[in-house]
Design a protein around this motif. Structure first.
Motif, short mmCIF file in Angstrom:
data_model
loop_
_atom_site.label_atom_id
_atom_site.label_comp_id
_atom_site.label_asym_id
_atom_site.label_seq_id
_atom_site.Cartn_x
_atom_site.Cartn_y
_atom_site.Cartn_z
N VAL A 110 4.85 2.13 9.26
CA VAL A 110 4.37 2.53 7.95
C VAL A 110 3.12 1.71 7.66
N LEU A 111 2.08 2.41 7.22
CA LEU A 111 0.80 1.75 6.96
C LEU A 111 0.26 2.16 5.60
N GLY A 112 -0.37 1.21 4.93
CA GLY A 112 -1.07 1.48 3.70
C GLY A 112 -2.56 1.46 3.94
N THR A 113 -3.27 2.37 3.29
CA THR A 113 -4.75 2.41 3.40
C THR A 113 -5.33 2.25 1.99
N THR A 114 -6.60 2.54 1.89
CA THR A 114 -7.27 2.43 0.59
C THR A 114 -6.86 3.52 -0.39
N ASN A 115 -6.14 4.55 0.09
CA ASN A 115 -5.67 5.57 -0.86
C ASN A 115 -4.41 6.31 -0.45
N SER A 116 -3.73 5.86 0.64
CA SER A 116 -2.59 6.62 1.13
C SER A 116 -1.53 5.73 1.76
N LEU A 117 -0.31 6.28 1.80
CA LEU A 117 0.78 5.70 2.58
C LEU A 117 1.03 6.62 3.76
N LEU A 118 0.99 6.08 4.97
CA LEU A 118 1.12 6.88 6.18
C LEU A 118 2.31 6.40 7.00
N ILE A 176 0.96 7.36 22.98
CA ILE A 176 -0.01 8.43 22.71
C ILE A 176 0.56 9.43 21.71
N GLN A 177 1.83 9.80 21.92
CA GLN A 177 2.47 10.71 20.98
C GLN A 177 2.64 10.06 19.61
N LEU A 178 2.97 8.78 19.60
CA LEU A 178 3.17 8.06 18.34
C LEU A 178 1.91 8.05 17.49
N LEU A 179 0.76 7.81 18.13
CA LEU A 179 -0.49 7.71 17.38
C LEU A 179 -1.28 9.02 17.37
N ARG A 180 -0.61 10.12 17.73
CA ARG A 180 -1.28 11.41 17.65
C ARG A 180 -1.68 11.73 16.22
N GLY A 181 -0.89 11.26 15.26
CA GLY A 181 -1.18 11.48 13.85
C GLY A 181 0.03 11.15 13.01
N PRO A 182 -0.16 10.94 11.71
CA PRO A 182 0.98 10.60 10.84
C PRO A 182 1.96 11.76 10.73
N THR A 183 3.25 11.43 10.69
CA THR A 183 4.29 12.45 10.53
C THR A 183 4.65 12.66 9.07
N TYR A 227 -7.42 10.27 4.27
CA TYR A 227 -6.38 9.24 4.23
C TYR A 227 -6.93 7.85 3.90
N GLY A 228 -8.20 7.77 3.58
CA GLY A 228 -8.75 6.49 3.16
C GLY A 228 -9.87 5.99 4.04
N MET A 229 -10.38 4.78 3.69
CA MET A 229 -11.53 4.21 4.39
C MET A 229 -11.10 3.27 5.53
N PHE A 230 -9.99 2.56 5.34
CA PHE A 230 -9.51 1.65 6.39
C PHE A 230 -8.06 1.29 6.10
N PHE A 231 -7.43 0.62 7.07
CA PHE A 231 -6.03 0.21 6.94
C PHE A 231 -5.93 -1.13 6.22
N ILE A 236 -3.36 -3.39 16.38
CA ILE A 236 -4.53 -3.96 15.70
C ILE A 236 -5.37 -2.80 15.17
N SER A 237 -5.84 -2.93 13.92
CA SER A 237 -6.77 -1.93 13.40
C SER A 237 -8.16 -2.55 13.27
N GLU A 238 -9.14 -1.75 13.63
CA GLU A 238 -10.54 -2.14 13.54
C GLU A 238 -11.27 -1.03 12.79
N ASP A 239 -11.70 -1.33 11.57
CA ASP A 239 -12.34 -0.33 10.73
C ASP A 239 -11.38 0.87 10.59
N ARG A 240 -11.73 2.05 11.05
CA ARG A 240 -10.86 3.23 10.92
C ARG A 240 -9.93 3.43 12.11
N ASP A 241 -10.07 2.63 13.14
CA ASP A 241 -9.29 2.85 14.36
C ASP A 241 -8.05 1.96 14.38
#
Length: 390
Positions: A379-387, A57-64, A362-366, A337-342
């Motif tokens: 580390v994840l890449g999206t349609t416009n960001s590195l998170l 839960i803490q890990l996915l609270r948001g990007p650091t 941060y983009g439209m999807f992963f 697993i990512s589904e759309d924006r989740d």
């Protein structure tokens, strides 16, 4: 999760070595069709090593940490300790280190792939037909032209960079001084390397080629060739366990083929949905699948499967929309697993432990994912960001 591909300079650290070749011009000899005498093997039951419980839960609270790229991130990579990571878009590479960002002043022609060694000491980038190796301070060690399309790269802890692609040699490894360590070509001159994976040491490789074949190689053996198998369709993906003992092949007819290192086929499983990617735990005990709605049809079922090493279904999840990224931690404790924006983290039983919803900025999807062996940093890449999470 990664293994995570090689090049360097012979005279000066900054010298460029050019390798090129024409596939159609050389003659090759078909490898012998005889495979090693099969040895009776029993797939061992592997119990994941216990690790400290992760606060998902803490890990996915948001990007650091975030970096806007304005365009899609094509591939990402991270070191085992999580201190070195990066991603590439067509024109830019974003490399994050404990002391700052690297390579920010370079504009690429057509960057495609990035590989950070597990140790974090070396970073390889494939740009158009060129492969370049850097140290973790941004120092350029070498660059060379492969002469053709590059399909994949990977960097080992010793700095050897492996690249596979269309032109001869279709698979090769280059050391940190730019010297060729080895090269290998399929027995059919029209074949090209579509995908490869390698054991932790880099000695054993599983290679899928365009001619519906998979090869098992030993980089220390004479001619490297050990055996090949014809499979039921074009190779989509290949995976090998860290110890080089367990091998998996995904073909475009949505079948997973399991082999051992002696060429014995353990099992074959057809998946009831179009599948384009597999991920495995480091010991090969679990296989995770990624569906793809190629025709963009409303009736498509986005089914994600988790199989055990004997081909049995542990669980299946039918997602409500397109699946972007998948991953499984080396200790088999967590599935991502990512589904759309989740972006969701599950335990091995398939229970949803935490979810992050991608914010608009941060983009439209992963698009792509890599993580440390225990999944404590991603580390994840999206349609416009590195998170970065964790």
């Amino acid at each position: 999760m990664k293994k995570p591909v090689i090049l360097i300079c012979v005279l000066l650290v900054s010298a460029v070595i050019i390798f090129s070749g024409c596939v159609s011009e050389y003659e090759v000899i078909e490898p012998p069709k005889a495979t090693p005498t099969p040895q009776e093997t029993i797939t061992p039951t592997i119990t994941p090593t216990p690790t400290q419980t992760l606060d998902t839960i803490q890990l996915l609270r948001g990007p650091t940490w975030t970096k806007n790229s304005r365009v899609r991130i094509k591939e990402v990579s991270i070191s085992d300790d999580g201190n070195y990571m990066g991603g590439v878009s067509t024109r830019k590479a974003i490399i994050k280190t404990p002391t700052g960002d690297l390579l920010t002043d370079i504009t690429w022609s057509r960057a495609q792939f990035i590989s950070v060694s597990s140790s974090g000491e070396y970073i390889g980038i494939a740009d158009d037909d060129f492969v370049t190796l850097y140290d973790n301070t941004g120092g350029k060690l070498y660059s060379y032209n492969t002469g053709g399309t590059i399909n994949q790269i990977g960097v080992l802890d010793n700095g050897n960079l492996i690249q596979g692609g269309k032109k001869s040699p279709q698979l090769s490894a280059v050391g940190i001084k730019g010297n060729e360590i080895w090269n290998w070509e399929p027995g059919i001159s029209t074949a090209k390397v579509l995908a490869f994976d390698y054991s932790t040491s880099g000695q054993n490789l599983l290679v899928g080629t365009q001619d519906d074949r998979v090869y098992y190689l030993d980089s220390e053996a004479k001619n490297m060739y050990i055996w090949f198998k014809e499979v039921s369709g074009e190779v989509e993906d290949v995976k090998i366990s860290d110890d080089g003992e367990i091998l998996y092949v995904l073909t475009d007819d949505n079948k997973i083929h399991s082999f051992d290192k002696y060429a014995n086929k353990n099992w074959e499983k057809e998946i009831d949905v179009n599948t384009v990617e597999i991920e495995i735990s480091s010991n090969g005990s679990y296989i995770l699948t990624k569906p793809y709605n190629a025709d963009d049809t409303f009736s498509f079922k986005n089914k994600v499967y988790l199989f055990d090493q004997n081909g049995n279904v542990e669980w299946m999840k039918q997602m409500g929309s397109d699946v972007g990224v998948i991953g499984i931690s080396d200790d088999s404790k967590y599935v991502v697993i990512s589904e759309d924006r989740d972006l969701r983290m599950y335990n091995l039983n398939g229970d949803n432990k935490a979810t992050y919803h991608l914010e608009d900025q941060y983009g439209m999807f992963f698009v792509c994912l890599d993580m440390t062996p225990d999944a404590s940093k991603m580390v994840l890449g999206t349609t416009n960001s590195l998170l970065v999470f964790g």
